[in-house]
Write a protein that holds these residues in place. Structure first.
Motif, PDB file in Angstrom:
ATOM      1  N   TYR A 180       0.829  -1.206   0.000  1.00  0.00           N
ATOM      2  CA  TYR A 180       0.000   0.000   0.000  1.00  0.00           C
ATOM      3  C   TYR A 180       0.862   1.256   0.000  1.00  0.00           C
ATOM      4  CZ  TYR A 180       0.960   0.079   5.074  1.00  0.00           C
ATOM      5  OH  TYR A 180       1.569   0.092   6.307  1.00  0.00           O
ATOM      6  N   VAL A 181       0.229   2.357  -0.418  1.00  0.00           N
ATOM      7  CA  VAL A 181       0.778   3.699  -0.223  1.00  0.00           C
ATOM      8  C   VAL A 181      -0.321   4.485   0.477  1.00  0.00           C
ATOM      9  CG1 VAL A 181       1.659   5.789  -1.294  1.00  0.00           C
ATOM     10  CG2 VAL A 181       2.237   3.563  -2.271  1.00  0.00           C
ATOM     11  N   GLY A 182      -0.088   4.826   1.729  1.00  0.00           N
ATOM     12  CA  GLY A 182      -1.113   5.498   2.520  1.00  0.00           C
ATOM     13  C   GLY A 182      -0.643   6.835   3.054  1.00  0.00           C
ATOM     14  N   ALA A 183      -1.515   7.467   3.829  1.00  0.00           N
ATOM     15  CA  ALA A 183      -1.197   8.737   4.479  1.00  0.00           C
ATOM     16  C   ALA A 183      -0.889   8.464   5.944  1.00  0.00           C
ATOM     17  CB  ALA A 183      -2.364   9.712   4.352  1.00  0.00           C
ATOM     18  N   ASP A 184       0.061   9.194   6.489  1.00  0.00           N
ATOM     19  CA  ASP A 184       0.451   9.002   7.884  1.00  0.00           C
ATOM     20  C   ASP A 184      -0.497   9.796   8.782  1.00  0.00           C
ATOM     21  OD1 ASP A 184       1.661   8.566  10.276  1.00  0.00           O
ATOM     22  OD2 ASP A 184       3.647   9.278   9.697  1.00  0.00           O
ATOM     23  N   TYR A 185      -1.702   9.265   8.953  1.00  0.00           N
ATOM     24  CA  TYR A 185      -2.712   9.937   9.767  1.00  0.00           C
ATOM     25  C   TYR A 185      -2.336  10.036  11.240  1.00  0.00           C
ATOM     26  CZ  TYR A 185      -5.725   9.413   5.670  1.00  0.00           C
ATOM     27  OH  TYR A 185      -6.253   9.468   4.406  1.00  0.00           O
ATOM     28  N   PRO A 186      -1.763   8.987  11.858  1.00  0.00           N
ATOM     29  CA  PRO A 186      -1.448   9.104  13.287  1.00  0.00           C
ATOM     30  C   PRO A 186      -0.515  10.271  13.608  1.00  0.00           C
ATOM     31  CG  PRO A 186      -1.371   6.807  12.611  1.00  0.00           C
ATOM     32  CD  PRO A 186      -1.495   7.620  11.341  1.00  0.00           C
ATOM     33  N   THR A 187       0.537  10.420  12.793  1.00  0.00           N
ATOM     34  CA  THR A 187       1.507  11.487  13.071  1.00  0.00           C
ATOM     35  C   THR A 187       0.886  12.867  12.900  1.00  0.00           C
ATOM     36  OG1 THR A 187       3.376  10.087  12.417  1.00  0.00           O
ATOM     37  CG2 THR A 187       3.722  12.471  12.376  1.00  0.00           C
ATOM     38  N   ALA A 188       0.108  13.056  11.831  1.00  0.00           N
ATOM     39  CA  ALA A 188      -0.517  14.361  11.589  1.00  0.00           C
ATOM     40  C   ALA A 188      -1.535  14.688  12.675  1.00  0.00           C
ATOM     41  CB  ALA A 188      -1.179  14.371  10.216  1.00  0.00           C
ATOM     42  N   THR A 189      -2.345  13.700  13.054  1.00  0.00           N
ATOM     43  CA  THR A 189      -3.352  13.934  14.099  1.00  0.00           C
ATOM     44  C   THR A 189      -2.684  14.245  15.426  1.00  0.00           C
ATOM     45  OG1 THR A 189      -4.887  12.426  12.985  1.00  0.00           O
ATOM     46  CG2 THR A 189      -5.321  12.923  15.293  1.00  0.00           C
ATOM     47  N   ALA A 190      -1.633  13.497  15.758  1.00  0.00           N
ATOM     48  CA  ALA A 190      -0.922  13.740  17.015  1.00  0.00           C
ATOM     49  C   ALA A 190      -0.326  15.146  17.061  1.00  0.00           C
ATOM     50  CB  ALA A 190       0.180  12.696  17.193  1.00  0.00           C
ATOM     51  N   ALA A 191       0.184  15.618  15.935  1.00  0.00           N
ATOM     52  CA  ALA A 191       0.763  16.963  15.893  1.00  0.00           C
ATOM     53  C   ALA A 191      -0.287  18.021  16.197  1.00  0.00           C
ATOM     54  CB  ALA A 191       1.392  17.219  14.526  1.00  0.00           C
ATOM     55  N   LEU A 192      -1.512  17.813  15.734  1.00  0.00           N
ATOM     56  CA  LEU A 192      -2.586  18.777  16.001  1.00  0.00           C
ATOM     57  C   LEU A 192      -3.039  18.715  17.457  1.00  0.00           C
ATOM     58  CD1 LEU A 192      -4.591  18.299  12.687  1.00  0.00           C
ATOM     59  CD2 LEU A 192      -3.283  20.322  13.371  1.00  0.00           C
ATOM     60  N   VAL A 193      -3.057  17.516  18.028  1.00  0.00           N
ATOM     61  CA  VAL A 193      -3.374  17.392  19.462  1.00  0.00           C
ATOM     62  C   VAL A 193      -2.323  18.127  20.289  1.00  0.00           C
ATOM     63  CG1 VAL A 193      -3.529  15.776  21.399  1.00  0.00           C
ATOM     64  CG2 VAL A 193      -4.643  15.227  19.228  1.00  0.00           C
ATOM     65  N   ASP A 194      -1.069  17.981  19.924  1.00  0.00           N
ATOM     66  CA  ASP A 194       0.005  18.677  20.639  1.00  0.00           C
ATOM     67  C   ASP A 194      -0.171  20.188  20.549  1.00  0.00           C
ATOM     68  OD1 ASP A 194       1.119  16.256  21.302  1.00  0.00           O
ATOM     69  OD2 ASP A 194       2.637  16.283  19.712  1.00  0.00           O
ATOM     70  N   ARG A 195      -0.589  20.672  19.392  1.00  0.00           N
ATOM     71  CA  ARG A 195      -0.813  22.110  19.238  1.00  0.00           C
ATOM     72  C   ARG A 195      -1.929  22.582  20.174  1.00  0.00           C
ATOM     73  NH1 ARG A 195      -0.479  24.120  12.912  1.00  0.00           N
ATOM     74  NH2 ARG A 195       1.657  23.426  12.501  1.00  0.00           N
ATOM     75  N   ALA A 196      -3.016  21.806  20.218  1.00  0.00           N
ATOM     76  CA  ALA A 196      -4.141  22.183  21.082  1.00  0.00           C
ATOM     77  C   ALA A 196      -3.716  22.189  22.545  1.00  0.00           C
ATOM     78  CB  ALA A 196      -5.299  21.213  20.858  1.00  0.00           C
ATOM     79  N   ALA A 197      -2.950  21.170  22.952  1.00  0.00           N
ATOM     80  CA  ALA A 197      -2.492  21.112  24.340  1.00  0.00           C
ATOM     81  C   ALA A 197      -1.592  22.300  24.668  1.00  0.00           C
ATOM     82  CB  ALA A 197      -1.758  19.796  24.585  1.00  0.00           C
TER      83      ALA A 197
END
Length: 353
Positions: A180-197
């Motif tokens: 497969y060729v996918g998108a790295d959703y966990p890393t991108a989502t985690a980065a946004l959670v870190d921004r909110a925190a």
């Protein structure tokens, strides 16, 4: 035995194939195809030393670069099937899947192959059936799979029967590893959670299924792991229902993370009806691009999915696998974060930990 450089292949029935040239040169079969077809005038970049290594292997083995003979010898016809489980192939530029097809088409042109849209498969229950009677999937050298959800039985059969294929989007194993060729959703989502925190949000809500397709599971995993690491409280809302949103806000939630960006209009209408300003009273973060056509006037904070690049690299992986060349057959590409204007500092007095 591997064929070493400087030794021609001999024997009455042994024909040097494009696969041999790829193995000798230490490159993918796709690269060999580009050199053989002189496809260097349409924006393809191959290092001169790599090109020369391929040409040396061709000379040393006595390989005959005749297109028809090459295809017969390799038993490939340079036709790649594209199968989507959606009932209609994407055609409009606003369709979520359209950029994937654009990436596939652009790379197919550069690689000198054709795409076969597998549209004859019958639609049952709103989805196409890959192996239905009369399926033409074997007319192609293999296929690329598109779709939010992929039939697990189909994946298992593809793996078991050794049919070359690549999924656009990460897929779990199905009796064996799935390319497969996918998108790295966990890393991108985690980065946004870190921004909110970092902006003082101590209670976040994830709005969406978080289950089913691997892409949803990956988003929720990135959200949950980052929230735990940041020490913030989390709430799960499977759907953007007014009652659930009311309860979340009453319980101190100050930022909503939306699995489906197409929910933004409904949520902003709900917030407006409650007298909540975005982002003054409530921040919104979207986790990707809308899978449904929607008009969103807000510049929403979130990330974009590299859909065109995923389609392009899917063909690279496919040709590498077809040629037995060493490659990373499971790739996750980074998503691009978008600052937007809907994530702000948490409102004073509303956070509860």
């Amino acid at each position: 035995m591997p064929i070493e450089k400087g030794h021609a292949v001999t024997g009455p029935r042994r024909r040097v194939t494009q696969r041999d040239i790829a193995r000798i040169s230490g490159v993918s079969q796709a690269t060999v195809s580009l050199v053989l077809n002189n496809r260097l005038d349409i924006g393809v970049r191959i290092a001169p030393v790599t090109r020369q290594r391929v040409l040396d292997a061709i000379r040393d083995t006595g390989y005959v670069a005749d297109p028809i003979a090459r295809r017969l010898a390799d038993q490939h016809n340079q036709i790649i099937g594209v199968f989507t489980y959606e009932p209609v192939f994407p055609s409009g530029t606003k369709d979520f899947f359209h950029p994937f097809l654009v990436g596939l088409e652009q790379q197919a042109e550069q690689l000198g192959c054709d795409l076969l849209l597998l549209t004859s498969a019958p639609v049952k229950g709103g989805r196409r059936r890959m192996f239905a009677e009369g399926s033409r999937i074997r007319l192609a050298d293999g296929c690329v799979l598109l779709g939010l959800e992929v039939d697990r039985d189909d994946l298992t059969r593809l793996v078991a029967e050794g049919i070359p294929f690549v999924s656009v989007g990460r897929r779990d194993d199905a009796g064996g590893p799935v390319p497969y060729v996918g998108a790295d959703y966990p890393t991108a989502t985690a980065a946004l959670v870190d921004r909110a925190a970092a902006l003082g949000h101590r209670s976040l809500a994830y709005v969406g299924r978080g289950a089913g397709p691997e892409s949803y599971v990956d988003r929720l995993r990135g959200f949950s792991e980052a929230a735990e690491a940041a020490g913030v409280a989390v709430r799960r809302l499977p759907e953007a229902e007014p009652e659930a949103l009311d309860a979340a806000v009453a319980d101190g939630v100050t930022a909503l993370f939306l699995e489906e960006p197409a929910d933004v209009p409904a949520i902003t209408a709900w917030a407006d009806g409650r007298g909540l300003g975005v982002p003054a009273d409530l921040s919104l973060v979207t986790l990707g691009d809308p899978t449904r056509p929607v008009s969103i006037d807000l510049d929403v904070t979130g990330f974009t999915i590299p859909r065109r690049e995923m389609g392009r690299q899917a063909l690279d992986v496919f040709f590498a696998l077809l040629g037995d060349a060493a490659t990373d057959a499971q790739r996750l590409l980074p998503c691009e974060l978008h600052d937007g204007a809907t994530l702000a500092s948490a409102p004073v007095g509303r956070n509860r930990s």
